[in-house]
Design a protein around this motif. Structure first.
Motif, PDB file in Angstrom:
ATOM      1  N   VAL A 187       2.772  27.309  -2.577  1.00 37.34           N
ATOM      2  CA  VAL A 187       3.198  25.976  -2.157  1.00 37.34           C
ATOM      3  C   VAL A 187       4.521  26.109  -1.408  1.00 37.34           C
ATOM      4  O   VAL A 187       5.454  26.761  -1.876  1.00 37.34           O
ATOM      5  CB  VAL A 187       3.361  25.047  -3.383  1.00 37.34           C
ATOM      6  N   GLY A 188       4.582  25.519  -0.230  1.00 41.05           N
ATOM      7  CA  GLY A 188       5.790  25.598   0.588  1.00 41.05           C
ATOM      8  C   GLY A 188       5.884  26.874   1.407  1.00 41.05           C
ATOM      9  O   GLY A 188       6.841  27.073   2.147  1.00 41.05           O
ATOM     10  N   GLY A 189       4.875  27.744   1.270  1.00 42.34           N
ATOM     11  CA  GLY A 189       4.901  29.012   1.994  1.00 42.34           C
ATOM     12  C   GLY A 189       4.469  28.853   3.447  1.00 42.34           C
ATOM     13  O   GLY A 189       3.674  27.983   3.781  1.00 42.34           O
ATOM     14  N   GLU A 190       5.012  29.686   4.294  1.00 41.63           N
ATOM     15  CA  GLU A 190       4.644  29.691   5.704  1.00 41.63           C
ATOM     16  C   GLU A 190       3.797  30.924   5.978  1.00 41.63           C
ATOM     17  O   GLU A 190       4.099  32.019   5.497  1.00 41.63           O
ATOM     18  CB  GLU A 190       5.896  29.699   6.575  1.00 41.63           C
ATOM     19  N   LEU A 191       2.744  30.742   6.769  1.00 44.66           N
ATOM     20  CA  LEU A 191       1.806  31.834   7.011  1.00 44.66           C
ATOM     21  C   LEU A 191       2.468  33.062   7.624  1.00 44.66           C
ATOM     22  O   LEU A 191       2.140  34.189   7.272  1.00 44.66           O
ATOM     23  CB  LEU A 191       0.653  31.365   7.900  1.00 44.66           C
ATOM     24  N   GLU A 192       3.412  32.846   8.528  1.00 46.54           N
ATOM     25  CA  GLU A 192       4.012  34.007   9.185  1.00 46.54           C
ATOM     26  C   GLU A 192       4.827  34.871   8.223  1.00 46.54           C
ATOM     27  O   GLU A 192       5.098  36.027   8.508  1.00 46.54           O
ATOM     28  CB  GLU A 192       4.866  33.583  10.384  1.00 46.54           C
ATOM     29  N   HIS A 193       5.183  34.309   7.064  1.00 48.56           N
ATOM     30  CA  HIS A 193       5.955  35.063   6.075  1.00 48.56           C
ATOM     31  C   HIS A 193       5.103  35.472   4.872  1.00 48.56           C
ATOM     32  O   HIS A 193       5.632  35.925   3.863  1.00 48.56           O
ATOM     33  CB  HIS A 193       7.152  34.244   5.595  1.00 48.56           C
ATOM     34  N   THR A 194       3.792  35.303   4.991  1.00 47.62           N
ATOM     35  CA  THR A 194       2.873  35.627   3.900  1.00 47.62           C
ATOM     36  C   THR A 194       2.127  36.907   4.242  1.00 47.62           C
ATOM     37  O   THR A 194       1.724  37.105   5.388  1.00 47.62           O
ATOM     38  CB  THR A 194       1.874  34.467   3.690  1.00 47.62           C
ATOM     39  N   ASP A 195       1.939  37.767   3.244  1.00 41.91           N
ATOM     40  CA  ASP A 195       1.252  39.033   3.526  1.00 41.91           C
ATOM     41  C   ASP A 195      -0.220  38.787   3.842  1.00 41.91           C
ATOM     42  O   ASP A 195      -0.814  37.788   3.422  1.00 41.91           O
ATOM     43  CB  ASP A 195       1.402  40.002   2.344  1.00 41.91           C
ATOM     44  N   THR A 196      -0.807  39.712   4.584  1.00 38.89           N
ATOM     45  CA  THR A 196      -2.183  39.535   5.059  1.00 38.89           C
ATOM     46  C   THR A 196      -3.196  39.510   3.923  1.00 38.89           C
ATOM     47  O   THR A 196      -4.207  38.816   4.010  1.00 38.89           O
ATOM     48  CB  THR A 196      -2.559  40.651   6.056  1.00 38.89           C
ATOM     49  N   GLY A 197      -2.937  40.249   2.858  1.00 43.26           N
ATOM     50  CA  GLY A 197      -3.858  40.238   1.715  1.00 43.26           C
ATOM     51  C   GLY A 197      -3.946  38.863   1.080  1.00 43.26           C
ATOM     52  O   GLY A 197      -5.027  38.393   0.713  1.00 43.26           O
ATOM     53  N   THR A 198      -2.800  38.201   0.954  1.00 39.87           N
ATOM     54  CA  THR A 198      -2.775  36.857   0.373  1.00 39.87           C
ATOM     55  C   THR A 198      -3.482  35.868   1.292  1.00 39.87           C
ATOM     56  O   THR A 198      -4.253  35.020   0.833  1.00 39.87           O
ATOM     57  CB  THR A 198      -1.316  36.412   0.123  1.00 39.87           C
ATOM     58  N   ILE A 199      -3.250  35.984   2.593  1.00 41.10           N
ATOM     59  CA  ILE A 199      -3.915  35.086   3.546  1.00 41.10           C
ATOM     60  C   ILE A 199      -5.425  35.306   3.512  1.00 41.10           C
ATOM     61  O   ILE A 199      -6.206  34.346   3.493  1.00 41.10           O
ATOM     62  CB  ILE A 199      -3.359  35.288   4.971  1.00 41.10           C
ATOM     63  N   ALA A 200      -5.841  36.565   3.476  1.00 42.18           N
ATOM     64  CA  ALA A 200      -7.276  36.868   3.419  1.00 42.18           C
ATOM     65  C   ALA A 200      -7.907  36.266   2.170  1.00 42.18           C
ATOM     66  O   ALA A 200      -8.988  35.666   2.229  1.00 42.18           O
ATOM     67  CB  ALA A 200      -7.493  38.380   3.453  1.00 42.18           C
ATOM     68  N   GLN A 201      -7.229  36.402   1.039  1.00 40.35           N
ATOM     69  CA  GLN A 201      -7.769  35.853  -0.205  1.00 40.35           C
ATOM     70  C   GLN A 201      -7.806  34.332  -0.157  1.00 40.35           C
ATOM     71  O   GLN A 201      -8.741  33.705  -0.643  1.00 40.35           O
ATOM     72  CB  GLN A 201      -6.931  36.321  -1.397  1.00 40.35           C
ATOM     73  N   ALA A 202      -6.804  33.725   0.455  1.00 37.41           N
ATOM     74  CA  ALA A 202      -6.779  32.267   0.585  1.00 37.41           C
ATOM     75  C   ALA A 202      -7.946  31.781   1.442  1.00 37.41           C
ATOM     76  O   ALA A 202      -8.543  30.739   1.162  1.00 37.41           O
ATOM     77  CB  ALA A 202      -5.448  31.817   1.184  1.00 37.41           C
ATOM     78  N   LEU A 203      -8.280  32.534   2.476  1.00 38.45           N
ATOM     79  CA  LEU A 203      -9.420  32.157   3.315  1.00 38.45           C
ATOM     80  C   LEU A 203     -10.732  32.280   2.550  1.00 38.45           C
ATOM     81  O   LEU A 203     -11.600  31.414   2.642  1.00 38.45           O
ATOM     82  CB  LEU A 203      -9.458  33.027   4.576  1.00 38.45           C
ATOM     83  N   VAL A 204     -10.865  33.343   1.786  1.00 39.84           N
ATOM     84  CA  VAL A 204     -12.087  33.545   1.003  1.00 39.84           C
ATOM     85  C   VAL A 204     -12.242  32.443  -0.043  1.00 39.84           C
ATOM     86  O   VAL A 204     -13.340  31.939  -0.278  1.00 39.84           O
ATOM     87  CB  VAL A 204     -12.064  34.940   0.326  1.00 39.84           C
ATOM     88  N   GLU A 205     -11.131  32.044  -0.660  1.00 37.05           N
ATOM     89  CA  GLU A 205     -11.188  31.068  -1.748  1.00 37.05           C
ATOM     90  C   GLU A 205     -10.871  29.647  -1.275  1.00 37.05           C
ATOM     91  O   GLU A 205     -10.473  28.803  -2.070  1.00 37.05           O
ATOM     92  CB  GLU A 205     -10.235  31.496  -2.867  1.00 37.05           C
ATOM     93  N   ARG A 206     -11.077  29.380   0.007  1.00 40.47           N
ATOM     94  CA  ARG A 206     -10.799  28.038   0.527  1.00 40.47           C
ATOM     95  C   ARG A 206     -11.710  27.015  -0.143  1.00 40.47           C
ATOM     96  O   ARG A 206     -12.764  27.355  -0.684  1.00 40.47           O
ATOM     97  CB  ARG A 206     -10.993  28.018   2.041  1.00 40.47           C
ATOM     98  N   ARG A 207     -11.288  25.744  -0.096  1.00 43.11           N
ATOM     99  CA  ARG A 207     -12.100  24.674  -0.670  1.00 43.11           C
ATOM    100  C   ARG A 207     -12.098  23.474   0.258  1.00 43.11           C
ATOM    101  O   ARG A 207     -11.262  23.372   1.155  1.00 43.11           O
ATOM    102  CB  ARG A 207     -11.589  24.289  -2.057  1.00 43.11           C
ATOM    103  N   ALA A 208     -13.024  22.578   0.019  1.00 38.76           N
ATOM    104  CA  ALA A 208     -13.149  21.387   0.867  1.00 38.76           C
ATOM    105  C   ALA A 208     -11.882  20.552   0.769  1.00 38.76           C
ATOM    106  O   ALA A 208     -11.246  20.471  -0.274  1.00 38.76           O
ATOM    107  CB  ALA A 208     -14.352  20.569   0.437  1.00 38.76           C
ATOM    108  N   PHE A 209     -11.538  19.899   1.872  1.00 38.98           N
ATOM    109  CA  PHE A 209     -10.300  19.122   1.932  1.00 38.98           C
ATOM    110  C   PHE A 209     -10.633  17.653   2.080  1.00 38.98           C
ATOM    111  O   PHE A 209     -11.501  17.257   2.789  1.00 38.98           O
ATOM    112  CB  PHE A 209      -9.462  19.622   3.116  1.00 38.98           C
TER     113      PHE A 209
END
Length: 199
Positions: A177-199
């Motif tokens: 929460v409050g994180g910016e993508l450019e400062h987030t590691d690629t593994g975390t971003i990849a996992q966030a994409l895999v575990e995305r949910r409907a908005f």
């Protein structure tokens, strides 16, 4: 013939049992307690001795407690249908701080680590299985850490409970929460994409 270790040597050796404390840190702690904070040292010794005398594991959640069943497990306002499984008491405390969970817990007091000789038996998974299949629990939430050992523990617990018909879920992971993508590691971003949910 070597002489027995001095009281100072024994204190330094005892302090080394703490996680992350090597010989130099233990030595600094010992000198500090003896030279600058003897009252604190006495309080520490007394508190540790008292804790060792009175603390035990709660029969229901396995967390530390002075009673056979801890206050949290005995609280009728907690939801007995959900059981959140965590590795350590500190993990339970973090979840409680969110004030977003009102169910009960089970504290493993560790995680599976075959290299360290910690398997399902050493972790006491049979107690967790008994607790999760007691008829009250409808869902087990796995909140082990996202390390290799934590993932292996979650997988093992999910397999054991799933075979017994228990509903099992896993806490989500992703961008903080409050994180910016450019400062987030690629593994975390990849996992966030895999575990995305409907908005």
């Amino acid at each position: 013939m070597s002489s027995p270790p001095s009281s100072l040597d024994e204190l330094i050796a005892a302090l080394r049992c703490l996680p992350g404390v090597g010989p130099k840190s233990a030595q600094r702690m010992a000198y500090h307690l003896l030279q600058r904070d003897q009252r604190g040292a006495a309080r520490l010794a007394g508190a540790l001795g008292h804790a060792l005398e009175v603390l035990r594991h709660c029969q229901r959640c396995n967390n530390f407690s002075e009673e056979a069943v801890c206050q949290r497990c005995a609280n009728p306002r907690r939801d007995p249908a959900t059981l959140c499984v965590v590795e350590m008491p500190a993990d339970l405390a973090m979840i409680e701080q969110t004030q977003s969970y009102n169910g009960l817990y089970y504290v493993l007091m560790g995680r599976l680590s075959p290299l360290d000789g910690v398997g399902p038996r050493e972790l006491g998974l049979e107690r967790l299985i008994a607790r999760a299949t007691d008829g009250e629990v409808k869902e087990v939430i796995l909140a082990t850490n996202f390390t290799n050992e934590g993932e292996a523990t979650a997988h093992t617990v999910a397999t054991l409970l799933g075979a017994r018909g228990v509903k099992v879920s896993r806490i989500s992971r992703g961008v903080p929460v409050g994180g910016e993508l450019e400062h987030t590691d690629t593994g975390t971003i990849a996992q966030a994409l895999v575990e995305r949910r409907a908005f």
